[in-house]
Design a protein around this motif. Structure first.
Motif, PDB file in Angstrom:
ATOM      1  N   LEU A   1       7.804  -0.710 -55.514  1.00 46.60           N
ATOM      2  CA  LEU A   1       6.593  -0.692 -56.314  1.00 46.60           C
ATOM      3  C   LEU A   1       5.604  -1.714 -55.769  1.00 46.60           C
ATOM      4  N   VAL A   2       4.410  -1.235 -55.427  1.00 47.58           N
ATOM      5  CA  VAL A   2       3.333  -2.171 -55.086  1.00 47.58           C
ATOM      6  C   VAL A   2       2.435  -2.250 -56.305  1.00 47.58           C
ATOM      7  N   THR A   3       2.196  -3.425 -56.812  1.00 45.00           N
ATOM      8  CA  THR A   3       1.369  -3.526 -58.016  1.00 45.00           C
ATOM      9  C   THR A   3       0.703  -4.884 -58.107  1.00 45.00           C
ATOM     10  N   HIS A   4      -0.370  -4.914 -58.874  1.00 41.19           N
ATOM     11  CA  HIS A   4      -1.016  -6.191 -59.166  1.00 41.19           C
ATOM     12  C   HIS A   4      -0.740  -6.618 -60.606  1.00 41.19           C
ATOM     13  N   GLU A   5       0.089  -5.818 -61.321  1.00 40.16           N
ATOM     14  CA  GLU A   5       0.437  -6.153 -62.699  1.00 40.16           C
ATOM     15  C   GLU A   5       1.629  -7.109 -62.664  1.00 40.16           C
ATOM     16  N   MET A   6       1.362  -8.397 -62.615  1.00 42.46           N
ATOM     17  CA  MET A   6       2.429  -9.358 -62.372  1.00 42.46           C
ATOM     18  C   MET A   6       3.440  -9.421 -63.517  1.00 42.46           C
ATOM     19  N   ARG A   7       2.920  -9.319 -64.741  1.00 46.39           N
ATOM     20  CA  ARG A   7       3.823  -9.407 -65.883  1.00 46.39           C
ATOM     21  C   ARG A   7       4.825  -8.249 -65.870  1.00 46.39           C
ATOM     22  N   PHE A   8       4.285  -7.088 -65.528  1.00 42.67           N
ATOM     23  CA  PHE A   8       5.101  -5.886 -65.453  1.00 42.67           C
ATOM     24  C   PHE A   8       6.142  -6.022 -64.333  1.00 42.67           C
TER      25      PHE A   8
ATOM     26  N   PRO B   1       3.807 -22.358 -49.986  1.00 42.77           N
ATOM     27  CA  PRO B   1       2.437 -22.676 -50.444  1.00 42.77           C
ATOM     28  C   PRO B   1       1.545 -21.436 -50.578  1.00 42.77           C
ATOM     29  N   ARG B   2       1.719 -20.423 -49.673  1.00 40.51           N
ATOM     30  CA  ARG B   2       0.889 -19.217 -49.763  1.00 40.51           C
ATOM     31  C   ARG B   2       1.190 -18.461 -51.056  1.00 40.51           C
ATOM     32  N   THR B   3       2.459 -18.449 -51.448  1.00 45.58           N
ATOM     33  CA  THR B   3       2.831 -17.765 -52.686  1.00 45.58           C
ATOM     34  C   THR B   3       2.164 -18.453 -53.879  1.00 45.58           C
ATOM     35  N   CYS B   4       2.227 -19.771 -53.886  1.00 45.05           N
ATOM     36  CA  CYS B   4       1.620 -20.521 -54.986  1.00 45.05           C
ATOM     37  C   CYS B   4       0.138 -20.203 -55.079  1.00 45.05           C
ATOM     38  N   GLU B   5      -0.490 -20.233 -53.911  1.00 40.19           N
ATOM     39  CA  GLU B   5      -1.926 -19.978 -53.833  1.00 40.19           C
ATOM     40  C   GLU B   5      -2.258 -18.601 -54.402  1.00 40.19           C
ATOM     41  N   PHE B   6      -1.468 -17.578 -53.946  1.00 40.17           N
ATOM     42  CA  PHE B   6      -1.716 -16.201 -54.367  1.00 40.17           C
ATOM     43  C   PHE B   6      -1.494 -16.055 -55.867  1.00 40.17           C
ATOM     44  N   LEU B   7      -0.385 -16.592 -56.353  1.00 35.85           N
ATOM     45  CA  LEU B   7      -0.087 -16.452 -57.775  1.00 35.85           C
ATOM     46  C   LEU B   7      -1.132 -17.163 -58.618  1.00 35.85           C
ATOM     47  N   ALA B   8      -1.570 -18.304 -58.137  1.00 34.84           N
ATOM     48  CA  ALA B   8      -2.615 -19.027 -58.865  1.00 34.84           C
ATOM     49  C   ALA B   8      -3.868 -18.168 -58.963  1.00 34.84           C
ATOM     50  N   SER B   9      -4.198 -17.446 -57.854  1.00 36.54           N
ATOM     51  CA  SER B   9      -5.435 -16.665 -57.863  1.00 36.54           C
ATOM     52  C   SER B   9      -5.309 -15.436 -58.756  1.00 36.54           C
ATOM     53  N   VAL B  10      -4.132 -14.771 -58.807  1.00 38.98           N
ATOM     54  CA  VAL B  10      -4.046 -13.562 -59.637  1.00 38.98           C
ATOM     55  C   VAL B  10      -3.696 -13.865 -61.089  1.00 38.98           C
ATOM     56  N   LEU B  11      -2.965 -14.942 -61.319  1.00 40.11           N
ATOM     57  CA  LEU B  11      -2.605 -15.237 -62.707  1.00 40.11           C
ATOM     58  C   LEU B  11      -3.690 -16.045 -63.392  1.00 40.11           C
ATOM     59  N   GLY B  12      -4.631 -16.550 -62.609  1.00 35.61           N
ATOM     60  CA  GLY B  12      -5.821 -17.210 -63.145  1.00 35.61           C
ATOM     61  C   GLY B  12      -5.534 -18.586 -63.716  1.00 35.61           C
TER      62      GLY B  12
END
Ligand SMILES: Nc1ncnc2c1ncn2[C@@H]1O[C@H](COP(=O)(O)OP(=O)(O)OP(=O)(O)O)[C@@H](O)[C@H]1O
Ligand SMILES: [Mg+2]
Lengths: 230, 259, 221
Positions: free
Chosen positions: B209-216, B248-259
């Motif tokens: 599954l490719v998704t931007h719905e992180m909670r899901f 660090p890239r993961t942190c950066e990405f998650l910070a940007s999508v989870l706001g």
């Protein structure tokens, strides 16, 4: 006109070579007829397109009917009509001019649609911007509309020109001495149609392929956003 | 049997994928166990769709080896961009299904026909069998009453649910979802996610599954893989990735999508 | 009311025109699909062959083709009835132009539709017959409508190989009566009426093809 000519029908190749000069004379007539016809179509088509945009319902509606009628009836019958009927009203034109007129009439129906499509494709916002800048109607056409539609309509016009060239042989039936007429005459003399008719076909094929390639090139170099005004 | 002993269902081994001069996947290694639910996340252009499209045989790859259930994607004597015969590709495809971002339903077929057509044409089922199967699946996605509608008469969410039923009708072992909710209005996302959530409980179905719905993603997946520049930068259980990312890239990405 | 006396003869001619046009469209449509599909789906050799056919018949003038088949071919031992020649040449013309329509419409079906078909494991034939063609045909209809009208108009050329169609009858009547204006006006109106009928039929076919909700877009022509 072919009096005194003799042809070497020994072999197809020698035959083709000996009639080539005459066929080429016919080619110039064909091209002249197409050029004259297309000039008429370009002007008349523009007139029709303008009339169709007229504010008066009766004018635009009548024009629409005339254009539809021209488009939906055969060139050959229109040609006969002009050739036989015009003289009855005292207008006797040379066959060549009658032919060019018929071609022009028929194709004006097509070109008027091209003009119309081109004008309608100019976004509403462009007209509104012109109004907002307080340009006159004339200035709007000259500086805004025409530069934008010319590159857009040229390819379609080109296609119709190629189509018209291929229809010119019809003029041979009203005694215009184009390629087709000459090839037929040669055929009647020699009872050998295969070579002259094939030659005419090949010349048309070359003509069409060259024109299509040219149009393709043209389409590539045309500025998409319109003629640049600096 | 421990989990490690199960052979992987899908195995990318050193796969390289290029679009002309652009290398999208470079020496890519990735394994999926049977029945596993894996979510791929990562920034735009990182190659997530490319992985799914290669699996669906919509894109060929240039180097490396890809196997599905022990079957090689490329044949030793294969020709053409896929280095495989059409027959071989069709063998592979019979195990894989895909749900697209833009649904891609057939506009000229009714909902019923969309779902039943491939079982009839490809699997050779009778029309009656295929329609019975389609009805079951339409019930699963809650659209039995729309079976005679055409795609243009459905909302985006309904279309996507039909597309899921259509993919399931082929009984694939692997089901690929490429951003199934990205083209939907926000209020329609839920109904599609609910259907996918139900599927995630299916034991035998392997899901990518490719998704931007992180909670899901966190809810349904066994494993989350974070993609960056054609590589898996970090992967692990949803808990690990979402609560304690290490890269660090993961942190950066998650910070940007989870706001 | 001299022109009333022309009507029976012109009507007979119109029937011949209608028959030749419809036959040419029917045969030409088959050729168009064969050549158009060959262009898209065929291998190198097959699609090149189809391309040559298309270019040859689009590139040479129809009247030249007609005379070539009528006058030149018999000289190398191949000859048909004039009516068969007329239908054949018109059909080859329709096939050549129509194949471009078919090719264009097939090419305009979106890549996503192909991908969806592939994801469902459809074979090439099934994809063509059940997925692409049904969608492409709808897109082809307006262009085929124009081609049909074009064919009706061009069918007048068969009068030049002595087929007694509408134009030929008009020509004969004029030679007898010298009433050019009356005869040709009537003939033009006849062709116009047939064009309108053809247009109406094509509209109905398009409406029928777009029936139901599958293709809700308005008919465009
Ligand atoms: N058909 C193609 N031709 C050329 N380049 C392509 C093609 N398809 C994808 N790419 C490139 O490959 C890279 C990876 O694309 P991919 O679609 O896999 O990214 P993604 O992770 O799915 O991104 P997104 O979140 O935007 O969907 C991108 O840089 C993209 O521009
Ligand atoms: Mg993507």
């Amino acid at each position: 006109m072919m009096y005194g000519y003799t042809w070497d029908t020994a072999t197809p190749l020698a035959y083709a070579w000996s009639i080539l000069p005459i066929i080429l004379i016919g080619l110039t007539v064909t091209l002249k007829a197409a050029a004259a016809g297309f000039a008429i179509a370009l002007v008349l088509g523009l007139v029709f397109a303008m009339l169709r945009r007229s504010r008066f319902r009766s004018v635009s509606w009548t024009t629409a009917c005339v254009v539809e009628f021209l488009r939906d009836t055969p060139l050959l019958v229109q040609l006969f009509f002009l050739y036989y009927v015009l003289p009855e009203y005292g207008l006797t034109l040379p066959a060549f001019l009658t032919g060019a007129l018929a071609l022009g009439l028929q194709y004006s129906a097509y070109t008027s649609e091209v003009y119309r499509g081109g004008i309608e494709a100019v976004p509403r916002g462009q007209w509104e911007a012109a109004t907002a800048l307080n340009l006159t109607r004339m200035q709007t056409y000259r500086d805004i509309v025409v530069p934008q539609i010319v590159p857009r309509i040229l390819p379609a016009m080109g296609n119709y020109m190629v189509a018209m060239i291929k229809e010119t042989p019809v003029l041979s039936v009203i005694t215009v001495l184009d390629m087709m007429a000459l090839a037929n005459m040669i055929g009647e003399r020699t009872f050998e149609y295969l070579v002259p008719l094939t030659m005419v076909g090949v010349i048309f094929l070359i003509l069409t392929l060259v024109c299509s390639a040219g149009l393709h090139r043209l389409q590539k170099v045309l500025p998409k956003a319109g003629i640049p005004l600096r | 049997m421990t989990e490690n002993a199960t052979p992987p269902l899908i195995q990318f081994a050193g796969v390289t994928k290029r679009f002309g001069a652009l290398t999208v996947l470079d020496d890519f290694n990735f394994e999926v166990a049977p029945g596993e639910k894996v979510t791929l996340i990562g920034p735009s252009g990182s190659g997530k769709s490319t992985v799914l499209r290669i699996l669906m045989t919509l894109e060929p790859f240039q180097e490396g080896r890809l196997t599905l259930a022990g079957m090689d994607y490329q044949e030793p004597a294969g020709t053409g961009p896929f280095k495989a015969s059409e027959r071989h590709l069709r063998d592979i495809r019979s195990h894989v299904g895909m749900v697209f971002q833009s649904f891609n339903l057939f506009p000229h077929m009714s909902v019923m026909r969309n779902v039943a057509e491939a079982p009839v044409r490809v699997l050779g089922l009778s029309r009656a069998e295929a329609e019975a199967r389609a009805l079951d699946l339409l019930a699963l996605v809650g659209l039995v009453d729309k079976k005679d509608h055409f795609p243009s008469q459905l909302s985006g969410g309904q279309q996507q649910r039909v597309a899921i039923a259509r993919a399931l009708a082929m009984r694939p072992r692997v089901l690929l979802f490429d951003e199934p909710t990205s083209a939907l209005d926000p209020q329609l996302v839920g109904e599609v996610l609910a259907v996918i959530r139900d599927l995630a409980h299916e034991h035998d179905l392997t899901m990518l599954l490719v998704t931007h719905e992180m909670r899901f993603a966190r809810e349904v997946s066994d494993r989350v893989c974070f993609f960056d520049k054609g590589r898996i930068c970090e992967q692990g259980s949803p808990e690990a990735i979402f609560t304690a990312p290490s890269h660090p890239r993961t942190c950066e990405f998650l910070a940007s999508v989870l706001g | 009311m001299q022109w009333v006396s022309y009507l029976p003869s012109l009507a007979q001619g119109a029937l011949v025109t209608a028959w030749i046009t419809l036959a040419a469209i029917a045969v030409g449509a088959v050729l168009a699909f064969v050549a158009g599909i060959a262009r898209v789906e065929g291998g190198r050799a097959v699609s090149t062959l189809a391309l040559c056919y298309t270019e040859l018949f689009r590139g040479t003038s129809l009247l030249v083709q007609l005379f070539w088949f009528y006058y030149a071919l018999p000289l190398i031992g191949i000859s048909f009835e004039p009516v068969a020649t007329g239908i054949l040449v018109l059909a080859l013309h329709v096939g050549a132009y129509g194949s471009e329509i078919v090719r264009g419409a097939l090419a305009s079906v979106s890549v996503q539709q192909f991908e969806a078909a592939r994801a469902l494991n459809f074979g090439r034939m099934h994809t063509l017959i059940h997925v692409t063609l049904p969608q492409a045909i709808i897109e082809m209809l307006p262009a085929f409508g124009n081609l049909a009208i074009e064919t009706l108009k061009l069918s007048s050329l068969v009068s030049l190989i002595s087929i007694a169609d509408l134009t030929f009858r008009a020509q004969s009547i004029r030679n007898l009566t010298l009433d050019s204006a009356g005869v040709y006006s009537l003939t033009l109106v006849g062709y116009f009426a047939m064009s309108l009928v053809l247009m109406l039929v094509m509209r109905l076919i398009e409406r029928w093809a777009r029936r139901g909700a599958a293709f809700p877009r308005a008919a465009h022509s």
